[in-house]
Design an enzyme around this catalytic site. Structure first.
Site, PDB file in Angstrom:
ATOM      1  NE  ARG A 166      -3.943  -2.142   0.631  1.00  0.00           N
ATOM      2  CZ  ARG A 166      -3.813  -3.396   0.215  1.00  0.00           C
ATOM      3  NH1 ARG A 166      -2.795  -3.723  -0.558  1.00  0.00           N
ATOM      4  NH2 ARG A 166      -4.697  -4.311   0.545  1.00  0.00           N
ATOM      5  CB  SER A 241      -9.005  -0.330   4.878  1.00  0.00           C
ATOM      6  OG  SER A 241      -9.516  -1.403   4.145  1.00  0.00           O
ATOM      7  CD  GLU A 339      -5.757   1.653   2.870  1.00  0.00           C
ATOM      8  OE1 GLU A 339      -5.421   0.597   3.404  1.00  0.00           O
ATOM      9  OE2 GLU A 339      -6.641   1.723   2.004  1.00  0.00           O
TER      10      GLU A 339
HETATM   11  P1  NAP Z   1     -10.100 -10.061   5.834  1.00  0.00           P
HETATM   12  O1  NAP Z   1     -10.596 -11.178   5.038  1.00  0.00           O
HETATM   13  O2  NAP Z   1     -10.896  -9.596   7.024  1.00  0.00           O
HETATM   14  O3  NAP Z   1      -8.630 -10.411   6.314  1.00  0.00           O
HETATM   15  C1  NAP Z   1      -7.903  -9.497   7.121  1.00  0.00           C
HETATM   16  C2  NAP Z   1      -6.552  -9.260   6.521  1.00  0.00           C
HETATM   17  O4  NAP Z   1      -5.845 -10.457   6.497  1.00  0.00           O
HETATM   18  C3  NAP Z   1      -6.653  -8.789   5.098  1.00  0.00           C
HETATM   19  O5  NAP Z   1      -6.575  -7.401   5.082  1.00  0.00           O
HETATM   20  C4  NAP Z   1      -5.548  -9.492   4.370  1.00  0.00           C
HETATM   21  O6  NAP Z   1      -4.443  -8.655   4.081  1.00  0.00           O
HETATM   22  C5  NAP Z   1      -5.075 -10.546   5.332  1.00  0.00           C
HETATM   23  N1  NAP Z   1      -5.234 -11.864   4.707  1.00  0.00           N
HETATM   24  C6  NAP Z   1      -6.343 -12.647   4.682  1.00  0.00           C
HETATM   25  N2  NAP Z   1      -6.090 -13.794   4.043  1.00  0.00           N
HETATM   26  C7  NAP Z   1      -4.803 -13.740   3.628  1.00  0.00           C
HETATM   27  C8  NAP Z   1      -3.943 -14.616   2.915  1.00  0.00           C
HETATM   28  N3  NAP Z   1      -4.370 -15.808   2.482  1.00  0.00           N
HETATM   29  N4  NAP Z   1      -2.680 -14.210   2.667  1.00  0.00           N
HETATM   30  C9  NAP Z   1      -2.229 -13.022   3.080  1.00  0.00           C
HETATM   31  N5  NAP Z   1      -2.992 -12.150   3.759  1.00  0.00           N
HETATM   32  C10 NAP Z   1      -4.255 -12.491   4.043  1.00  0.00           C
HETATM   33  O7  NAP Z   1      -9.812  -8.811   4.875  1.00  0.00           O
HETATM   34  P2  NAP Z   1     -10.821  -7.678   4.359  1.00  0.00           P
HETATM   35  O8  NAP Z   1     -10.533  -6.438   5.097  1.00  0.00           O
HETATM   36  O9  NAP Z   1     -12.209  -8.203   4.335  1.00  0.00           O
HETATM   37  O10 NAP Z   1     -10.333  -7.426   2.905  1.00  0.00           O
HETATM   38  C11 NAP Z   1     -10.400  -8.406   1.892  1.00  0.00           C
HETATM   39  C12 NAP Z   1      -9.417  -8.004   0.811  1.00  0.00           C
HETATM   40  O11 NAP Z   1      -9.823  -6.775   0.183  1.00  0.00           O
HETATM   41  C13 NAP Z   1      -8.035  -7.753   1.391  1.00  0.00           C
HETATM   42  O12 NAP Z   1      -7.075  -8.250   0.509  1.00  0.00           O
HETATM   43  C14 NAP Z   1      -7.976  -6.258   1.509  1.00  0.00           C
HETATM   44  O13 NAP Z   1      -6.671  -5.737   1.437  1.00  0.00           O
HETATM   45  C15 NAP Z   1      -8.782  -5.832   0.304  1.00  0.00           C
HETATM   46  N6  NAP Z   1      -9.231  -4.448   0.445  1.00  0.00           N
HETATM   47  C16 NAP Z   1      -8.394  -3.485  -0.084  1.00  0.00           C
HETATM   48  C17 NAP Z   1      -8.685  -2.164   0.038  1.00  0.00           C
HETATM   49  C18 NAP Z   1      -7.738  -1.134  -0.522  1.00  0.00           C
HETATM   50  O14 NAP Z   1      -6.933  -1.404  -1.381  1.00  0.00           O
HETATM   51  N7  NAP Z   1      -7.799   0.059  -0.029  1.00  0.00           N
HETATM   52  C19 NAP Z   1      -9.860  -1.779   0.698  1.00  0.00           C
HETATM   53  C20 NAP Z   1     -10.683  -2.766   1.219  1.00  0.00           C
HETATM   54  C21 NAP Z   1     -10.333  -4.100   1.097  1.00  0.00           C
HETATM   55  P3  NAP Z   1      -4.316  -7.755   2.768  1.00  0.00           P
HETATM   56  O15 NAP Z   1      -5.108  -6.543   3.038  1.00  0.00           O
HETATM   57  O16 NAP Z   1      -2.861  -7.485   2.687  1.00  0.00           O
HETATM   58  O17 NAP Z   1      -4.800  -8.547   1.609  1.00  0.00           O
END
Ligand code: NAP
Length: 349
Positions: A166, A241, A339
């Protein structure tokens, strides 16, 4: 040509949080050639400049911004084929999700998991948007920027973009560049990426999911978490986020697990460090989904999103954000980093 510059424009309606004051000066940029004259105008007027995209990752001060806000509205997606690669050059003002939708329709792989992320294409490389194991850094070929100092346009090749989690050169030096366009290289007829368990379980019934299946599954997951803009959603006013997932040493992660009294979600990174889940830390610091502090609160669908329920101020939001940060720090000894971009204010350290 100098764009039309208007005065005292309310910024709240131009952000997904719906908070904040006015821009002293404001212009819509419909053509990349308008950026340099607008920057020169602001320099003559001795005013700072802020580049606005979709306003989906932005917190604006209640006092507003005393400079010039340039809203990128440039349009254009130029597709070409280069061997096994489908290339697209996207103007900064394009909505990111329109780019993903067209890539999927053209059967070009590499950004299908980045479906439903709000905001403009120009902002996408700045914070290296990522989701479900994909990030723009892995498909980005170059960024066309305007140097604010020299007012010259130039290309920055992917290797020089300084991408991190990020993070990017453009994010670390926010006053140095204006992103004009991005060029992506996607895999022609490539397979979709299904790396996260949560996504895999939604797609479990399909033996060979298509890019379109993955896009639909990601959109469905994001909708469930109020992470897709939807006028009818009570959690809709947020900046996505609010905190990044902390990246810590393995020893620090062990320490946090000890404090938590058991295992915690942790994801090892290639460099040996460990990524923690900020949403999990918030909930386990005692702040449940749906927690309210006056007109703002934590999303009832996602602990990482701070929501404005209407009638609030940025001051209210910051009070909540600091409460979250303090609660997590007191419980786990880790200081969450926000963020979003802040305009007209700095995050208190
Ligand atoms: P989540 O499923 O509640 O999981 C929490 C965090 O754990 C995630 O943010 C993710 O990191 C990490 N995670 C889960 N499984 C993983 C794996 N197999 N390997 C590595 N890391 C893992 O997450 P959430 O908040 O609902 O978000 C789902 C996805 O959407 C995430 O990838 C999140 O980054 C993405 N998202 C991105 C943005 C943005 O770019 N601003 C906004 C909203 C959601 P990571 O965030 O590093 O993937």
């Amino acid at each position: 040509m100098l764009p039309v510059i208007v005065e005292n424009v309310p910024l709240a309606p131009l952000t997904t949080l719906g908070l904040g004051g006015t821009a002293r000066f404001f212009a819509d940029i419909a053509d990349a050639a308008e950026v340099a004259p607008a920057l020169a105008w602001a320099r003559d007027m001795n005013r700072p400049v802020f580049i606005l995209g979709g306003g989906s990752n932005l917190v604006v001060a209640d006092e507003g911004f005393a400079g010039l806000v340039l809203r990128m509205r440039t349009r254009g997606r130029r597709w070409s084929e280069d061997g096994a690669e489908t290339r697209v050059q996207v103007e900064a003002g394009e909505a990111w999700d329109d780019v993903v939708a067209e890539a999927v329709a053209r059967n070009a792989a590499g950004i299908e998991c980045l479906s439903g992320i709000p905001g403009g294409a120009g902002a996408a490389p700045v914070q290296n948007i990522g989701a479900y194991g994909q990030e723009i850094a892995s498909v980005l070929r170059r960024v066309r920027v305007l140097e604010r100092e020299s007012l010259e346009a130039r290309d920055i090749e992917a290797g020089a973009c300084g991408f991190g989690y990020r993070d990017s050169l453009c994010k670390r030096e926010p006053d140095r560049f204006v992103v004009l366009s991005v060029t992506l290289g996607l895999a022609k007829n490539g397979p979709p990426s299904v790396r996260y368990l949560e996504l895999a379980s939604v797609l479990a019934a399909q033996a060979r999911p298509s890019l379109a299946d993955v896009r639909e599954a990601v959109l469905a997951l994001r909708r469930k978490k109020s992470m897709v803009l939807d006028e009818a959603d009570p959690n809709r006013r947020s900046a996505g986020s609010f905190f990044t997932n902390p990246v810590v040493t393995a020893a620090a992660a062990d320490d946090i697990a000890t404090r938590a009294g058991g295992e915690i979600p942790r994801f090892p990174l290639p460099d040996g460090r460990v990524k923690l889940a900020a949403g999990w830390l918030i909930e386990h610091a005692g702040l449940a989904k749906g927690f309210r502090l006056g007109p703002v609160g934590i999303s009832s669908r996602h602990a990482l999103a701070l929501v404005h329920h209407g009638g609030g101020t940025t001051k209210d939001l910051l009070r909540l954000a600091l409460h979250v940060r303090t609660s997590v720090f007191e419980r786990f000894g880790i200081s969450l980093v926000p963020e979003p971009v802040f305009l007209g204010l700095t995050w208190p350290v």
